[in-house]
Design a protein around this motif. Structure first.
Motif, PDB file in Angstrom:
ATOM      1  N   VAL A 187       6.140   0.485   1.963  1.00  7.43           N
ATOM      2  CA  VAL A 187       7.031   0.746   0.842  1.00  7.43           C
ATOM      3  C   VAL A 187       7.277   2.240   0.746  1.00  7.43           C
ATOM      4  N   ALA A 188       8.541   2.621   0.649  1.00  9.40           N
ATOM      5  CA  ALA A 188       8.874   4.039   0.525  1.00  9.40           C
ATOM      6  C   ALA A 188       8.338   4.587  -0.782  1.00  9.40           C
ATOM      7  N   GLY A 189       7.618   5.693  -0.673  1.00 14.84           N
ATOM      8  CA  GLY A 189       7.070   6.357  -1.850  1.00 14.84           C
ATOM      9  C   GLY A 189       7.617   7.768  -1.962  1.00 14.84           C
ATOM     10  N   ASP A 190       7.100   8.481  -2.916  1.00 12.94           N
ATOM     11  CA  ASP A 190       7.528   9.854  -3.146  1.00 12.94           C
ATOM     12  C   ASP A 190       7.039  10.764  -2.029  1.00 12.94           C
ATOM     13  N   LYS A 191       7.577  11.959  -2.025  1.00  6.04           N
ATOM     14  CA  LYS A 191       7.242  12.977  -1.036  1.00  6.04           C
ATOM     15  C   LYS A 191       5.724  13.173  -0.944  1.00  6.04           C
ATOM     16  N   GLY A 192       5.186  12.990   0.268  1.00  7.93           N
ATOM     17  CA  GLY A 192       3.785  13.248   0.515  1.00  7.93           C
ATOM     18  C   GLY A 192       2.826  12.126   0.168  1.00  7.93           C
ATOM     19  N   ILE A 193       3.327  11.017  -0.363  1.00  9.15           N
ATOM     20  CA  ILE A 193       2.440   9.937  -0.801  1.00  9.15           C
ATOM     21  C   ILE A 193       1.953   9.112   0.388  1.00  9.15           C
ATOM     22  N   PHE A 194       0.689   8.688   0.320  1.00 10.00           N
ATOM     23  CA  PHE A 194       0.117   7.767   1.296  1.00 10.00           C
ATOM     24  C   PHE A 194      -0.968   6.995   0.564  1.00 10.00           C
ATOM     25  N   ASP A 195      -0.608   5.882  -0.030  1.00  6.38           N
ATOM     26  CA  ASP A 195      -1.515   5.078  -0.832  1.00  6.38           C
ATOM     27  C   ASP A 195      -1.618   3.670  -0.268  1.00  6.38           C
ATOM     28  N   VAL A 196      -2.794   3.089  -0.403  1.00  5.23           N
ATOM     29  CA  VAL A 196      -3.010   1.687  -0.072  1.00  5.23           C
ATOM     30  C   VAL A 196      -3.208   0.970  -1.404  1.00  5.23           C
ATOM     31  N   ILE A 197      -2.336   0.010  -1.680  1.00  6.24           N
ATOM     32  CA  ILE A 197      -2.326  -0.671  -2.971  1.00  6.24           C
ATOM     33  C   ILE A 197      -2.510  -2.168  -2.737  1.00  6.24           C
ATOM     34  N   LEU A 198      -3.514  -2.735  -3.398  1.00  5.91           N
ATOM     35  CA  LEU A 198      -3.808  -4.154  -3.283  1.00  5.91           C
ATOM     36  C   LEU A 198      -3.616  -4.804  -4.642  1.00  5.91           C
ATOM     37  N   ASP A 199      -2.671  -5.732  -4.718  1.00  8.01           N
ATOM     38  CA  ASP A 199      -2.374  -6.430  -5.976  1.00  8.01           C
ATOM     39  C   ASP A 199      -2.210  -5.469  -7.147  1.00  8.01           C
ATOM     40  N   GLY A 200      -1.498  -4.365  -6.901  1.00 12.76           N
ATOM     41  CA  GLY A 200      -1.198  -3.398  -7.955  1.00 12.76           C
ATOM     42  C   GLY A 200      -2.273  -2.357  -8.198  1.00 12.76           C
ATOM     43  N   GLU A 201      -3.417  -2.456  -7.526  1.00 15.72           N
ATOM     44  CA  GLU A 201      -4.514  -1.500  -7.708  1.00 15.72           C
ATOM     45  C   GLU A 201      -4.622  -0.586  -6.482  1.00 15.72           C
ATOM     46  N   THR A 202      -4.609   0.714  -6.720  1.00 18.73           N
ATOM     47  CA  THR A 202      -4.737   1.670  -5.624  1.00 18.73           C
ATOM     48  C   THR A 202      -6.183   1.672  -5.130  1.00 18.73           C
ATOM     49  N   ILE A 203      -6.362   1.343  -3.852  1.00 18.47           N
ATOM     50  CA  ILE A 203      -7.708   1.332  -3.286  1.00 18.47           C
ATOM     51  C   ILE A 203      -7.951   2.510  -2.345  1.00 18.47           C
ATOM     52  N   PHE A 204      -6.885   3.236  -1.987  1.00 20.45           N
ATOM     53  CA  PHE A 204      -7.012   4.484  -1.232  1.00 20.45           C
ATOM     54  C   PHE A 204      -5.811   5.347  -1.568  1.00 20.45           C
ATOM     55  N   SER A 205      -6.044   6.637  -1.740  1.00 18.03           N
ATOM     56  CA  SER A 205      -4.958   7.575  -1.996  1.00 18.03           C
ATOM     57  C   SER A 205      -5.228   8.877  -1.247  1.00 18.03           C
ATOM     58  N   LYS A 206      -4.282   9.277  -0.419  1.00 24.09           N
ATOM     59  CA  LYS A 206      -4.383  10.550   0.301  1.00 24.09           C
ATOM     60  C   LYS A 206      -4.442  11.705  -0.688  1.00 24.09           C
ATOM     61  N   ALA A 207      -3.762  11.559  -1.828  1.00 18.83           N
ATOM     62  CA  ALA A 207      -3.763  12.622  -2.838  1.00 18.83           C
ATOM     63  C   ALA A 207      -5.178  12.859  -3.380  1.00 18.83           C
TER      64      ALA A 207
END
Length: 75
Positions: free
Chosen positions: A35-55
């Motif tokens: 899914v396209a995200g904002d500039k610089g984003i790299f998140d892993v989201i499972l059922d609406g919950e972020t389980i990993f975030s590069k930020a």
């Protein structure tokens, strides 16, 4: 379960495709949406919950983090 890799597609698509392939190798059977995200984003989201975030981590998932991400998804 629904898994999304929310990423800056132009910048991080190769990393997202690589992570998706690695998650598959680690037994993740659920659909994985890039899914396209904002500039610089790299998140892993499972059922609406972020389980990993590069930020938060400051970098892409390490091998050990990929293993943990797969365990969370498969649980």
């Amino acid at each position: 379960k629904r898994l999304k890799l929310s990423i800056a597609l132009v910048k991080y698509k190769p990393e997202a495709v690589s992570l998706a392939a690695e998650l598959r190798r680690r037994g993740v059977k659920y659909p994985i949406d890039l899914v396209a995200g904002d500039k610089g984003i790299f998140d892993v989201i499972l059922d609406g919950e972020t389980i990993f975030s590069k930020a938060i981590s400051g970098d892409f998932p390490l091998v050990s983090e990929t293993t943990e991400i797969a365990k969370i998804i498969n649980s």
